[in-house]
Write an enzyme that holds these catalytic residues in place. Structure first.
Site, PDB file in Angstrom:
ATOM      1  N   GLN A   1     -22.199  -3.203  32.525  1.00 35.05           N
ATOM      2  CA  GLN A   1     -21.029  -2.319  32.605  1.00 35.05           C
ATOM      3  C   GLN A   1     -20.167  -2.458  31.352  1.00 35.05           C
ATOM      4  O   GLN A   1     -19.865  -3.563  30.916  1.00 35.05           O
ATOM      5  CB  GLN A   1     -20.222  -2.676  33.867  1.00 35.05           C
TER       6      GLN A   1
ATOM      7  N   ASP B   1     -29.240   2.853  31.845  1.00 31.21           N
ATOM      8  CA  ASP B   1     -28.131   3.566  31.207  1.00 31.21           C
ATOM      9  C   ASP B   1     -28.644   4.500  30.107  1.00 31.21           C
ATOM     10  O   ASP B   1     -27.920   5.372  29.645  1.00 31.21           O
ATOM     11  CB  ASP B   1     -27.154   2.570  30.572  1.00 31.21           C
TER      12      ASP B   1
ATOM     13  N   LYS C   1     -21.228   1.561  42.252  1.00 29.88           N
ATOM     14  CA  LYS C   1     -22.662   1.593  41.947  1.00 29.88           C
ATOM     15  C   LYS C   1     -23.442   0.772  42.971  1.00 29.88           C
ATOM     16  O   LYS C   1     -24.506   1.179  43.430  1.00 29.88           O
ATOM     17  CB  LYS C   1     -22.895   1.081  40.512  1.00 29.88           C
TER      18      LYS C   1
HETATM   19  N1  GUN Z   1     -18.576   2.454  31.225  1.00 29.76           N
HETATM   20  C1  GUN Z   1     -18.181   3.750  31.205  1.00 29.76           C
HETATM   21  N2  GUN Z   1     -19.230   4.567  31.381  1.00 29.76           N
HETATM   22  C2  GUN Z   1     -20.315   3.793  31.498  1.00 29.76           C
HETATM   23  C3  GUN Z   1     -21.713   4.045  31.717  1.00 29.76           C
HETATM   24  O1  GUN Z   1     -22.182   5.190  31.819  1.00 29.76           O
HETATM   25  N3  GUN Z   1     -22.510   2.951  31.798  1.00 29.76           N
HETATM   26  C4  GUN Z   1     -22.031   1.693  31.689  1.00 29.76           C
HETATM   27  N4  GUN Z   1     -22.891   0.694  31.774  1.00 29.76           N
HETATM   28  N5  GUN Z   1     -20.765   1.415  31.498  1.00 29.76           N
HETATM   29  C5  GUN Z   1     -19.914   2.465  31.406  1.00 29.76           C
END
Ligand code: GUN
Length: 306
Positions: free
Chosen positions: A94, A117, A50
Site C-alpha cells: 500500500q 497493482d 481491500k
Molecule cells: N495508494 C493509492 N492508490 C493506490 C493503489 O492503487 N495501490 C496501492 N498499492 N497503493 C495505493
C-alpha cells in the site's frame, strides 16, 4: 442538475460477484498478501477495505504491518520471502511508503507475476505494448465503469489530467487501447482548461480538491473523478455542494471534522456533464474490485505455470 451520477457500486459489485463465481469453481483459493508500512490513517482504511473485499469473494488475505522505521533492505527481504513462497499468489504494497523507502525499488522487487497493482516495469511495459498483463487497478476500473454503463470510448476524445505511473499514464494507454484519441495534461500544460474543454471523456487524477470547474468541462462530457482529497474547512463545503448534498456533507463534517471530495467541483460539473462519478462512491470502489480480479488472474496464470 443535469448529469447522471455514475456510481461505482453496481459495477464494483458485479465484478466482485464474477470473481467470486470464478473462485467457487477453482480447487484452491487465491492468496493475497497486503503490506502496510507505518500508520497513515487513510492507508489503514484502504487496506481494511481491500481485506474485506477479499473475504467477500473468497480470496485469502494475509496482512503484514511494518513499523514506519523499517529499512528499505528489511522491506525488500520481506518481499523476497513472499516472492519465494509458492502459496502466495499476489502481493500488494500500500502506498504511500515512508520517505526513506524508494517506491520504485520496492515495486521492481515484487515478482511481476504477483504484482496485482500492475506497477512492476514488466507489467507497465506489457501494458504499453498492448499485451496481456496485470494492469493498474484504478485505470482498469475506470474502463470497466465506462464500458459496463454503455459509454462509448471508441473514437472519443479522452483527456487525462495527471501523468502518474499509477493512474494518469496507464489510464491514457488503456483508453488508447479502446480506440479513443487521447491527450494527457499535467502541471506544465499551457491553457489546460482549453484542452479539458475539448474532452468527450475527461479523467482527472491530480490530487487537488475541486480543480476542474465549469470552465474546464465540455457540455455533455463524461467526467471521471479519480481524486481523493480531504476538506478540513467547513466554510469551503458550499463551494462544492448545494441543496441536500450540502446538508449531508455538513452533517458528515460535524461528525468527522473532514469531508472527502474529488478533483472535480461536483456542484459545477453536475450542470455541464452528462455523467459524473461521485467521490466517494465512484472510482475508489472499482479499484478494490479490480484488485480482486487481478488477484484471481495472477493466481490462475502463475499456478498454471508452476
Ligand atoms: N495508494 C493509492 N492508490 C493506490 C493503489 O492503487 N495501490 C496501492 N498499492 N497503493 C495505493
Amino acid at each position: 442538475m443535469k448529469a447522471c451520477i455514475l456510481s461505482g457500486k453496481p459495477v464494483a459489485e458485479q465484478i466482485k460477484n464474477e470473481v467470486k463465481e470464478e473462485i467457487r469453481k477453482l480447487d484452491f483459493r487465491p492468496v493475497l498478501a497486503v503490506i502496510r508500512v507505518g500508520d497513515d490513517p487513510a492507508s489503514a482504511i484502504y487496506v481494511k477495505n481491500k481485506i474485506k473485499a477479499a473475504e467477500e469473494v473468497g480470496i485469502v488475505s494475509e496482512h503484514y504491518h511494518f513499523a514506519e522505521e523499517i529499512s528499505q533492505e528489511e522491506l525488500i527481504k520481506e518481499i523476497d520471502k513472499l516472492n519465494e513462497n509458492p502459496e502466495i499468489d499476489a502481493i500488494l504494497v500500500q502506498l504511500p511508503l515512508p520517505r526513506h523507502i524508494e517506491e520504485k525499488e520496492i515495486f521492481r522487487r515484487i515478482d511481476y507475476r504477483k504484482d496485482v497493482d500492475g506497477f512492476h516495469p514488466i507489467n507497465a511495459g506489457k501494458l504499453f505494448q498492448g499485451r496481456s498483463s496485470l494492469a493498474p487497478c484504478t485505470p482498469a476500473g475506470v474502463i470497466e465503469l465506462l464500458k459496463r454503463n454503455g459509454i462509448q470510448i471508441k473514437q472519443k476524445h479522452a483527456v487525462v489530467v495527471g501523468r502518474s505511473n499509477i493512474v494518469g499514464k496507464p489510464m491514457a494507454i488503456l483508453l488508447l487501447r479502446e480506440d479513443a484519441t487521447i491527450t494527457i495534461c499535467h502541471s506544465q500544460t499551457k491553457n489546460l482548461f482549453e484542452i479539458t474543454r475539448q474532452a468527450d471523456i475527461l479523467v482527472v487524477a491530480v490530487g487537488k480538491a475541486g480543480f476542474i470547474r465549469s470552465e474546464g468541462i465540455k457540455e455533455d462530457a463524461v467526467v471521471v473523478d479519480v481524486g481523493i482529497n480531504q476538506i478540513k474547512d467547513e466554510k469551503k463545503l458550499g463551494e462544492f455542494f448545494d441543496g441536500e448534498e450540502l446538508e449531508k456533507r455538513i452533517e458528515i463534517f460535524e461528525r468527522r471534522g473532514t469531508v472527502v471530495v474529488g478533483d472535480v467541483n461536483p456542484k459545477e460539473a453536475m450542470q455541464k456533464a452528462s455523467f459524473l462519478t461521485p467521490v466517494p462512491g465512484g472510482v475508489g470502489l472499482l479499484t478494490v474490485a479490480m484488485l480482486m480480479k487481478n488477484t484471481l488472474k495472477a493466481a490462475i496464470e502463475r499456478r498454471a505455470n508452476l
